[in-house]
Design a protein around this motif. Structure first.
Motif, PDB file in Angstrom:
ATOM      1  N   ARG A  23       0.799  -1.235   0.000  1.00  0.00           N
ATOM      2  CA  ARG A  23       0.000   0.000   0.000  1.00  0.00           C
ATOM      3  C   ARG A  23       0.822   1.271   0.000  1.00  0.00           C
ATOM      4  O   ARG A  23       1.953   1.286   0.479  1.00  0.00           O
ATOM      5  N   LYS A 213      -4.045 -11.984  10.521  1.00  0.00           N
ATOM      6  CA  LYS A 213      -3.265 -10.952  11.208  1.00  0.00           C
ATOM      7  C   LYS A 213      -4.044  -9.646  11.229  1.00  0.00           C
ATOM      8  O   LYS A 213      -4.543  -9.206  10.196  1.00  0.00           O
ATOM      9  N   GLU A 215      -4.091  -5.442  12.611  1.00  0.00           N
ATOM     10  CA  GLU A 215      -3.348  -4.322  13.192  1.00  0.00           C
ATOM     11  C   GLU A 215      -4.361  -3.430  13.894  1.00  0.00           C
ATOM     12  O   GLU A 215      -5.516  -3.312  13.472  1.00  0.00           O
ATOM     13  N   ASP A 229      -5.955  -0.916   9.055  1.00  0.00           N
ATOM     14  CA  ASP A 229      -5.277  -1.668   8.003  1.00  0.00           C
ATOM     15  C   ASP A 229      -6.271  -2.458   7.147  1.00  0.00           C
ATOM     16  O   ASP A 229      -7.461  -2.173   7.131  1.00  0.00           O
ATOM     17  N   GLU A 230      -5.754  -3.457   6.415  1.00  0.00           N
ATOM     18  CA  GLU A 230      -6.643  -4.371   5.695  1.00  0.00           C
ATOM     19  C   GLU A 230      -7.141  -5.385   6.712  1.00  0.00           C
ATOM     20  O   GLU A 230      -6.442  -5.644   7.708  1.00  0.00           O
TER      21      GLU A 230
END
Ligand code: ATP
Ligand code: MG
Length: 307
Positions: A23, A213, A215, A229-230
């Motif tokens: 990104r 995962k 964030e 985040d994604e």
């Protein structure tokens, strides 16, 4: 008409703050970022020379879908999502470059850990368990088979490595040292809650989320922990087709497996500047799109048509 694959973008309308592996972050104002997802793909922590068709749009639209689903299912959940539409300060020319792949998000202080949650034993966790009977140093019941579910999902945080470095597994105690006692337990609890909620939704849609995962960021005004985040994409997670799932063997996942297998076969694992053959890039794109369709009930083209 074929859609161009975009690995580098230079917007003229906004200042670029940083570039990650996938990104680019642009500044809209003090409190807002334009989060732009390119078609870059990384495997074994190295970015490939060429991109995966439409990957940036798939990840952006899927993340937005998850924010909506999670918001409905987890009362009080805070996310960084603002809008899929770029702000008016972005020129028409720039808008064309980022169509479908940009998101306005709240600009927050990022907690420097990766909040990893594992529902099923695979990958590095499976390797560790076979040697020591532990995962992330935590003793596990005897007799788990490859890809078995854990008795309950495990929180296994890691450090957030700088570009070119590798993430390092850390104990929840070390994570608490890094983010502060005050936030560590809340991050763990929230990561487990988001995983469990998402895993249930995905299972209803034919996908097992083996691990993922997250964030998190801090809203310094309200002291709230915010999901950033994604989220829950094939880049940040291992997705398995539920219809083919069987314990005791490796699963055919929706993520970068094609690419990783090819890199391993060619002896190109972790080498810089590798160019993927077109068929590998296309096959990866097709897999990502398949996961998108299952999870959202729409094709990517349908989702983009609604913008
Ligand atoms: P990888 O995802 O493969 O670990 P990366 O961490 O380099 O790679 P990218 O996904 O390319 O990350 O870039 C996204 C960057 O934006 C990350 O550093 C992430 O921490 C940061 N970020 C995400 N959401 C926010 C936010 N709301 N405010 C500030 N920074 C954010
Ligand atoms: Mg990232």
């Amino acid at each position: 008409m074929s859609i161009p694959v975009v690995t580098t973008i230079e917007l003229q309308s906004l200042p670029k703050l940083t570039s990650g592996k996938v990104r680019d972050l642009y500044e809209i104002d003090d409190k807002t970022l334009l989060f732009v997802t390119t078609d870059r793909i990384s495997a074994y922590d190295v970015i490939m020379a060429n991109g995966v068709p439409q990957k940036g749009a798939i990840l952006t639209q899927l993340t937005a879908h998850w924010f909506k689903v999670l918001g409905e299912r987890i009362p009080g959940l805070k996310t960084h999502f603002i809008s899929l539409t770029p702000p008016p300060s972005v020129s028409d020319e720039d808008k064309a470059l980022i169509r479908g792949r940009s998101m306005q998000v709240r600009r927050l202080k990022v907690f420097p850990i990766e909040a990893i949650v594992r529902g099923y034993i695979t990958g590095s966790a499976w390797n560790e368990y076979q040697k020591t009977g532990t995962v992330h140093g935590i003793p596990q019941p005897a007799g788990l088979q490859q890809c078995s579910p854990f008795p309950k999902p495990l929180y296994t945080p890691s450090t957030k490595a700088e570009l070119g470095e590798h993430d390092e597994n850390i104990s929840p105690e070390k994570a608490a040292e890094i983010v502060g006692e005050k936030y560590a337990a809340r991050i763990e609890e929230l990561a487990l809650k988001v995983y469990t909620t998402a895993a249930e939704y995905a299972r209803e849609h034919g996908i097992i989320i083996a691990d993922t995962k997250f964030e998190f960021g801090l809203d310094e005004e309200t002291d709230d922990i915010v999901l950033i985040d994604e989220v829950l994409t094939p880049d940040s997670s291992r997705f398995w087709p539920a219809s083919e799932y069987e314990v005791g063997r490796d699963q055919d996942s929706f993520d970068k497996q094609f690419l990783r297998n090819w890199l391993t076969k060619e002896g190109l694992k972790a080498k810089d500047g590798v160019e993927m053959p077109q068929e590998i890039a296309e096959a990866t794109s097709a897999r990502y799109k398949e996961a998108f369709k299952l999870l959202t009930g729409k094709t990517l083209e349908e989702a983009l048509g609604e913008l």
